[in-house]
Design a protein around this motif. Sequence first.
Motif, PDB file in Angstrom:
ATOM      1  N   PRO A  73     -10.178 -67.433 -34.304  1.00 38.10           N
ATOM      2  CA  PRO A  73     -11.656 -67.578 -34.824  1.00 38.10           C
ATOM      3  C   PRO A  73     -12.579 -67.972 -33.882  1.00 38.10           C
ATOM      4  CG  PRO A  73      -9.715 -68.603 -36.319  1.00 38.10           C
ATOM      5  CD  PRO A  73      -9.224 -68.469 -34.945  1.00 38.10           C
ATOM      6  N   MET A  74     -12.381 -68.827 -32.938  1.00 43.73           N
ATOM      7  CA  MET A  74     -13.313 -69.339 -31.881  1.00 43.73           C
ATOM      8  C   MET A  74     -13.552 -67.991 -31.048  1.00 43.73           C
ATOM      9  SD  MET A  74     -14.328 -72.212 -32.216  1.00 43.73           S
ATOM     10  CE  MET A  74     -14.633 -73.331 -30.778  1.00 43.73           C
ATOM     11  N   LEU A  75     -12.682 -67.256 -30.609  1.00 40.05           N
ATOM     12  CA  LEU A  75     -12.750 -66.017 -29.852  1.00 40.05           C
ATOM     13  C   LEU A  75     -13.424 -64.893 -30.759  1.00 40.05           C
ATOM     14  CD1 LEU A  75      -9.351 -65.500 -28.042  1.00 40.05           C
ATOM     15  CD2 LEU A  75     -11.664 -66.461 -27.105  1.00 40.05           C
ATOM     16  N   ASP A  76     -13.470 -64.793 -31.867  1.00 40.89           N
ATOM     17  CA  ASP A  76     -14.129 -63.801 -32.906  1.00 40.89           C
ATOM     18  C   ASP A  76     -15.430 -63.990 -32.896  1.00 40.89           C
ATOM     19  OD1 ASP A  76     -11.689 -62.409 -33.396  1.00 40.89           O
ATOM     20  OD2 ASP A  76     -11.332 -63.207 -35.393  1.00 40.89           O
ATOM     21  N   GLU A  77     -15.882 -65.398 -32.908  1.00 40.46           N
ATOM     22  CA  GLU A  77     -17.322 -65.802 -33.003  1.00 40.46           C
ATOM     23  C   GLU A  77     -17.909 -65.404 -31.509  1.00 40.46           C
ATOM     24  OE1 GLU A  77     -19.005 -67.429 -35.099  1.00 40.46           O
ATOM     25  OE2 GLU A  77     -17.864 -67.227 -36.763  1.00 40.46           O
ATOM     26  N   PHE A  78     -17.120 -65.709 -30.594  1.00 39.20           N
ATOM     27  CA  PHE A  78     -17.654 -65.054 -29.177  1.00 39.20           C
ATOM     28  C   PHE A  78     -18.131 -63.624 -29.212  1.00 39.20           C
ATOM     29  CE2 PHE A  78     -17.055 -66.074 -24.386  1.00 39.20           C
ATOM     30  CZ  PHE A  78     -18.381 -65.394 -23.983  1.00 39.20           C
ATOM     31  N   ARG A  79     -16.806 -62.939 -29.628  1.00 37.32           N
ATOM     32  CA  ARG A  79     -17.180 -61.647 -29.504  1.00 37.32           C
ATOM     33  C   ARG A  79     -18.130 -60.856 -30.371  1.00 37.32           C
ATOM     34  NH1 ARG A  79     -11.178 -61.848 -29.466  1.00 37.32           N
ATOM     35  NH2 ARG A  79     -10.417 -61.214 -27.531  1.00 37.32           N
ATOM     36  N   ALA A  80     -18.432 -61.639 -31.615  1.00 36.73           N
ATOM     37  CA  ALA A  80     -19.889 -61.267 -32.349  1.00 36.73           C
ATOM     38  C   ALA A  80     -20.795 -61.348 -32.038  1.00 36.73           C
ATOM     39  CB  ALA A  80     -19.514 -62.205 -33.623  1.00 36.73           C
ATOM     40  N   LYS A  81     -20.971 -62.029 -30.661  1.00 42.46           N
ATOM     41  CA  LYS A  81     -22.180 -62.174 -29.640  1.00 42.46           C
ATOM     42  C   LYS A  81     -22.098 -60.818 -28.909  1.00 42.46           C
ATOM     43  CE  LYS A  81     -21.839 -66.966 -29.870  1.00 42.46           C
ATOM     44  NZ  LYS A  81     -21.653 -68.141 -29.149  1.00 42.46           N
ATOM     45  N   THR A  82     -23.157 -60.885 -28.075  1.00 36.15           N
ATOM     46  CA  THR A  82     -23.179 -59.793 -26.756  1.00 36.15           C
ATOM     47  C   THR A  82     -22.446 -60.509 -25.735  1.00 36.15           C
ATOM     48  OG1 THR A  82     -25.328 -58.887 -27.766  1.00 36.15           O
ATOM     49  CG2 THR A  82     -24.494 -58.460 -25.385  1.00 36.15           C
ATOM     50  N   VAL A  83     -21.164 -59.951 -25.642  1.00 36.51           N
ATOM     51  CA  VAL A  83     -20.351 -60.834 -24.637  1.00 36.51           C
ATOM     52  C   VAL A  83     -20.754 -60.146 -23.274  1.00 36.51           C
ATOM     53  CG1 VAL A  83     -17.911 -60.997 -23.663  1.00 36.51           C
ATOM     54  CG2 VAL A  83     -18.563 -60.998 -25.861  1.00 36.51           C
ATOM     55  N   PRO A  84     -21.274 -60.991 -22.212  1.00 36.92           N
ATOM     56  CA  PRO A  84     -21.494 -60.368 -21.011  1.00 36.92           C
ATOM     57  C   PRO A  84     -20.722 -59.434 -20.274  1.00 36.92           C
ATOM     58  CG  PRO A  84     -21.877 -62.684 -20.985  1.00 36.92           C
ATOM     59  CD  PRO A  84     -21.204 -62.321 -22.149  1.00 36.92           C
ATOM     60  N   ARG A  85     -21.091 -58.341 -19.553  1.00 37.86           N
ATOM     61  CA  ARG A  85     -20.128 -57.102 -19.289  1.00 37.86           C
ATOM     62  C   ARG A  85     -19.080 -57.898 -18.065  1.00 37.86           C
ATOM     63  NH1 ARG A  85     -23.681 -52.284 -17.500  1.00 37.86           N
ATOM     64  NH2 ARG A  85     -21.572 -51.430 -17.124  1.00 37.86           N
ATOM     65  N   ASN A  86     -19.331 -58.986 -17.565  1.00 39.23           N
ATOM     66  CA  ASN A  86     -18.487 -59.346 -16.428  1.00 39.23           C
ATOM     67  C   ASN A  86     -17.682 -60.459 -17.133  1.00 39.23           C
ATOM     68  OD1 ASN A  86     -20.794 -61.147 -16.615  1.00 39.23           O
ATOM     69  ND2 ASN A  86     -20.371 -61.936 -14.490  1.00 39.23           N
TER      70      ASN A  86
END
Length: 242
Positions: A73-86
């Motif tokens: 769930p925490m990673l899903d919240e991160f992925r719902a944002k614009t994850v930086p390319r690096n």
Amino acid sequence: MTQDTQDVQYGTAVASVYDSLIAPAMPAEAAVDRLRPHVTGAHVLEIGVGTGRVAIPVSAIAAQVVGLDNSRPMLDEFRAKTVPRNVSLVRADFREPLPVTGPFDAAYSTMGSLACVDNREQLTAALSHVREVLAPGATLSLEYYATNAYRPLVKQHTVTMPTPHHGGTTTFTVTLDDADVLTMGTRIDEDGKPPVEFSEHVLLLERNEVEVCLNLAGFTVEHVYAAEGMQPYDWYTARATK
């Protein structure tokens, strides 16, 4: 650092309020300032990346960031944002060998993620797994629960305080067992919304004991920034032995 196969601590309940209620109470700027000398232009590993509170600003100065967490769930919240390319995200448990490719120039872990273990042996093993993917001489920076802040909470047992940046309150119920495992139940009552409840279990150690575990795992502690007043975490800077 969390899990959804065993001992889930920071799952769906935490993820639902982390960015709105928890992260604003712990601004990332101070952590990024301490990390800056070690992560600038570097290949970096974050243990317990969560929703990207620290990884996003670090990615602006690092060459590459690999963020590891075992909470879907925490990673899903991160992925719902614009994850930086690096930035690359990896779901894994730090109590097991890490499925990442090193060597990394630096690693860090904030907000006590590495304290989510059951005993000193497990902490040492987790730190050893981090050491295995670091280059010789690489730095490990970590925040670990400060006993000066949490032992008084154990004596109070239950504490209710206003929720920062929002209406409502947060109530903590805190216990410490004979094995030094701190259990903290949290209930967030936000105005006009159903309460959110979750529980944390972390190993509460004195600073000298954390240093012993770091040494056993192959690190030399270079500096400890002791928490001031009721700040929740001590900050350790250690270097992987060559």
